[in-house]
Structure formats: structure tokens, C-alpha cells
Design a protein around this motif. Structure first.
Motif, short mmCIF file in Angstrom:
data_model
loop_
_atom_site.label_atom_id
_atom_site.label_comp_id
_atom_site.label_asym_id
_atom_site.label_seq_id
_atom_site.Cartn_x
_atom_site.Cartn_y
_atom_site.Cartn_z
N MET A 158 15.78 14.52 1.16
CA MET A 158 14.53 15.25 0.99
C MET A 158 13.61 14.54 0.00
O MET A 158 12.39 14.49 0.19
N ALA A 159 14.19 13.99 -1.07
CA ALA A 159 13.37 13.26 -2.04
C ALA A 159 12.72 12.04 -1.39
O ALA A 159 11.55 11.73 -1.65
N TYR A 160 13.47 11.36 -0.55
CA TYR A 160 12.94 10.20 0.17
C TYR A 160 11.83 10.61 1.12
O TYR A 160 10.75 10.01 1.15
N MET A 161 12.05 11.65 1.91
CA MET A 161 11.03 12.08 2.87
C MET A 161 9.78 12.55 2.15
O MET A 161 8.65 12.26 2.59
N ASP A 162 9.93 13.29 1.05
CA ASP A 162 8.77 13.75 0.29
C ASP A 162 7.93 12.57 -0.17
O ASP A 162 6.70 12.56 -0.04
N ARG A 163 8.59 11.56 -0.74
CA ARG A 163 7.86 10.41 -1.29
C ARG A 163 7.20 9.59 -0.19
O ARG A 163 6.04 9.18 -0.32
N ILE A 164 7.93 9.34 0.90
CA ILE A 164 7.36 8.52 1.98
C ILE A 164 6.15 9.21 2.59
O ILE A 164 5.08 8.61 2.75
N PHE A 165 6.29 10.48 2.96
CA PHE A 165 5.19 11.19 3.59
C PHE A 165 3.96 11.24 2.68
O PHE A 165 2.85 10.87 3.09
N GLU A 166 4.14 11.69 1.44
CA GLU A 166 2.99 11.88 0.57
C GLU A 166 2.28 10.56 0.27
O GLU A 166 1.04 10.47 0.37
N ARG A 167 3.02 9.53 -0.07
CA ARG A 167 2.38 8.26 -0.44
C ARG A 167 1.77 7.56 0.77
O ARG A 167 0.72 6.93 0.67
N PHE A 168 2.45 7.64 1.92
CA PHE A 168 1.90 7.01 3.11
C PHE A 168 0.56 7.63 3.49
O PHE A 168 -0.40 6.91 3.80
N TRP A 169 0.47 8.95 3.46
CA TRP A 169 -0.76 9.60 3.89
C TRP A 169 -1.85 9.57 2.83
O TRP A 169 -3.00 9.92 3.10
N ARG A 170 -1.51 9.08 1.64
CA ARG A 170 -2.52 8.77 0.62
C ARG A 170 -2.94 7.30 0.70
O ARG A 170 -3.72 6.83 -0.13
N ARG A 171 -2.38 6.56 1.64
CA ARG A 171 -2.59 5.11 1.76
C ARG A 171 -2.09 4.36 0.53
O ARG A 171 -2.69 3.37 0.11
N GLU A 172 -1.00 4.84 -0.03
CA GLU A 172 -0.43 4.22 -1.21
C GLU A 172 0.89 3.51 -0.94
O GLU A 172 1.53 3.04 -1.87
N LEU A 173 1.29 3.45 0.34
CA LEU A 173 2.63 2.95 0.65
C LEU A 173 2.62 2.11 1.91
O LEU A 173 2.09 2.55 2.94
N ASP A 174 3.20 0.94 1.84
CA ASP A 174 3.36 0.06 3.00
C ASP A 174 4.75 0.31 3.59
O ASP A 174 5.75 -0.22 3.09
N ILE A 175 4.80 1.11 4.64
CA ILE A 175 6.11 1.48 5.20
C ILE A 175 6.72 0.35 6.04
O ILE A 175 7.83 0.52 6.56
#
Length: 265
Positions: A158-175
Motif C-alpha cells: 500500500m505504501a508503494y502504491m500510494d507513492r507511485i500513484f501520487e507522484r506520477f500524477w503530479r508529474r514528479e516520478l519517472d515510472i
């Protein structure tokens, strides 16, 4: 569907695969993957399929996670990596929002624009930031990271999913960057030693085998809920999922649809 003695739901699937890798043949490993990857079967009462690059999956994550404490259940979270260009084309913009690559028809653009307008409408209700992606991302690496996190426990997942979703949709994460995924896994409480090898090897094969099995099982979009072998596509089915998890007491949701006034001739 046919079911074997192995089921993909607990934290043992990757470990079992690695054991076969070290003691058996590649064919045995492939057969084990398929036994683990039955898309409609789980030891848990609810399977949920998500893709990190879907705004609808992001909107569904929290209300879906709430089902666990509300009904005292565990959810079997699984990745479905969408092939968006195959049905909505592809496009890419620069940092200023200018279109620099366009492989979409006008009809596809209409569908994409409506989808993001609709998703942002609901995101605003929850004060969620949701920026449209600048390109069609390959989220398979993040999906494999989801499988890795799942093997470490529910809290880490859950911690991983929370971080990936939030940062990706803020354009802060290169998945698409393995180093970025590794960092997020570490922040989420997962061990990261061996993740790069898993990403390119066992994890990739596990992911690809699951994706190949989804469409034949009638699973094609996110979020998809599977309960008692029955499929529900879209978060609008959460009331029905809740009704089933609650023992089907009372009238089923949306019963009001049966009481529209008859059309007068």
C-alpha cells in the motif's frame, strides 16, 4: 476456469518461481507461473486489477482499500498494464504543453479529452492533483515493482502504491526508470537487493504471463474487481462489490433503476 493447486494471491508466488528456477527447468518455471496466474481465482475474497497510468485506477485506489477494514478482508491487488496506443493512439507534448507527436484520430482525441476531464472532475472532489501525462508511459516496470512490494507484505504494498500513484500524477516520478522504482520500494519498506534482476528476469516473466492471461479471461480495463469469479469493470461497481462482501443483505444497489416511470405511448 480450470484451477490447479497453486494460486496467485499470497506472498509466495515469486518465491516459488525462484525455487523452480534454481531446481527445475525453464518449462517447469513457465508452467508454475501459469498455475499462479489464474486471473479469476484467489485465496482472498476480492481481486483488484490496477494500472498506475490510469486516472480511474488512481481514483479507485482509496475507496477500494477501505473495503479491507470495513469488511475485515484482504484484497489481492494485481497489475493490469494497459496498452493504450492499441485503442486510443498515442501523443506526446513538450514541457510547455505543445503537441510534438500525434498518432491519434479526432475520435480518439475526443475520448481521451473526455476521460481526463471526467477524472479531474472527481479528483477535485477529493483535493487530488491529477495532471495529464505528457506521453503514453510504459508502466510495466511499476507493475513489476507492485509484485515485488506485494511479496514484502500488505503495508509495504500500500505504501508503494500510494507513492507511485501520487507522484506520477503530479508529474514528479519517472515510472520507466528502474532506479526511481527502486528508491520508491525502499521508501515503502521493501528490501531492494535483487530488484533490478527481478525487474528484468523473473518479475518480467511473471508480469508478462499474467497480462497474456487477462484478455482471454475477460479482463481488459482498470479498475476491475473479481469477486466469486464474477468480473466488475469500473469503480462505479463499488456499491455492488460492497453489497456482495456484506453478504447480500437488503436490496441490491441500483435497484431504483427498476422503477423508472413507464414511457407513455
Amino acid at each position: 476456469p480450470a484451477i490447479s493447486t497453486w494460486r496467485f494471491s499470497s506472498s509466495t508466488s515469486s518465491f516459488q518461481l525462484m525455487v523452480v528456477r534454481s531446481t527445475g527447468s525453464r518449462r517447469e518455471a513457465s508452467e508454475l507461473i501459469m498455475r499462479c496466474m489464474n486471473p479469476l481465482i484467489s485465496d482472498y475474497p476480492l481481486i483488484v486489477y490496477l494500472d498506475f497510468k490510469s486516472p480511474y485506477a488512481y481514483l479507485a485506489k482509496d475507496p477500494t482499500a477501505q473495503l479491507e477494514p470495513d469488511y475485515q478482508i484482504k484484497i489481492d491487488w494485481r497489475p493490469l498494464t494497459l496498452d493504450i496506443p492499441s485503442f486510443l493512439g498515442s501523443a506526446r507534448t513538450d514541457d510547455k504543453g505543445n503537441l510534438v507527436e500525434d498518432n491519434r484520430t479526432p475520435r480518439q482525441w475526443n475520448g481521451v479529452r473526455y476521460a481526463y476531464m471526467d477524472a479531474k472532475r472527481y479528483a477535485r472532489l477529493k483535493d487530488m492533483i491529477l495532471y495529464g501525462p505528457q506521453k503514453i508511459w510504459d508502466s510495466s516496470g511499476a507493475s513489476i515493482g507492485m509484485l515485488w512490494a506485494k511479496d514484502h507484505g500488505s503495508a509495504q504494498l500500500m505504501a508503494y502504491m500510494d507513492r507511485i500513484f501520487e507522484r506520477f500524477w503530479r508529474r514528479e516520478l519517472d515510472i520507466e526508470d528502474p532506479a526511481v522504482l527502486e528508491t520508491v520500494l525502499g521508501e515503502s519498506g521493501c528490501a531492494v537487493n535483487g530488484f533490478r534482476e527481478y525487474l528484468a528476469g523473473d518479475g518480467r516473466e511473471l508480469h508478462d504471463q499474467l497480462q497474456d492471461a487477462l484478455h482471454p479471461a475477460g479482463i481488459f480495463g482498470v479498475p476491475t474487481y473479481v469477486i466469486d469469479g464474477e468480473r466488475f469493470f469500473g469503480r462505479e461497481h463499488l456499491p455492488m462489490v460492497r453489497w456482495i462482501l456484506g453478504g447480500k443483505h437488503g436490496s441490491p444497489p441500483d435497484i431504483a433503476y427498476q422503477h423508472f416511470p413507464e414511457k407513455k405511448s
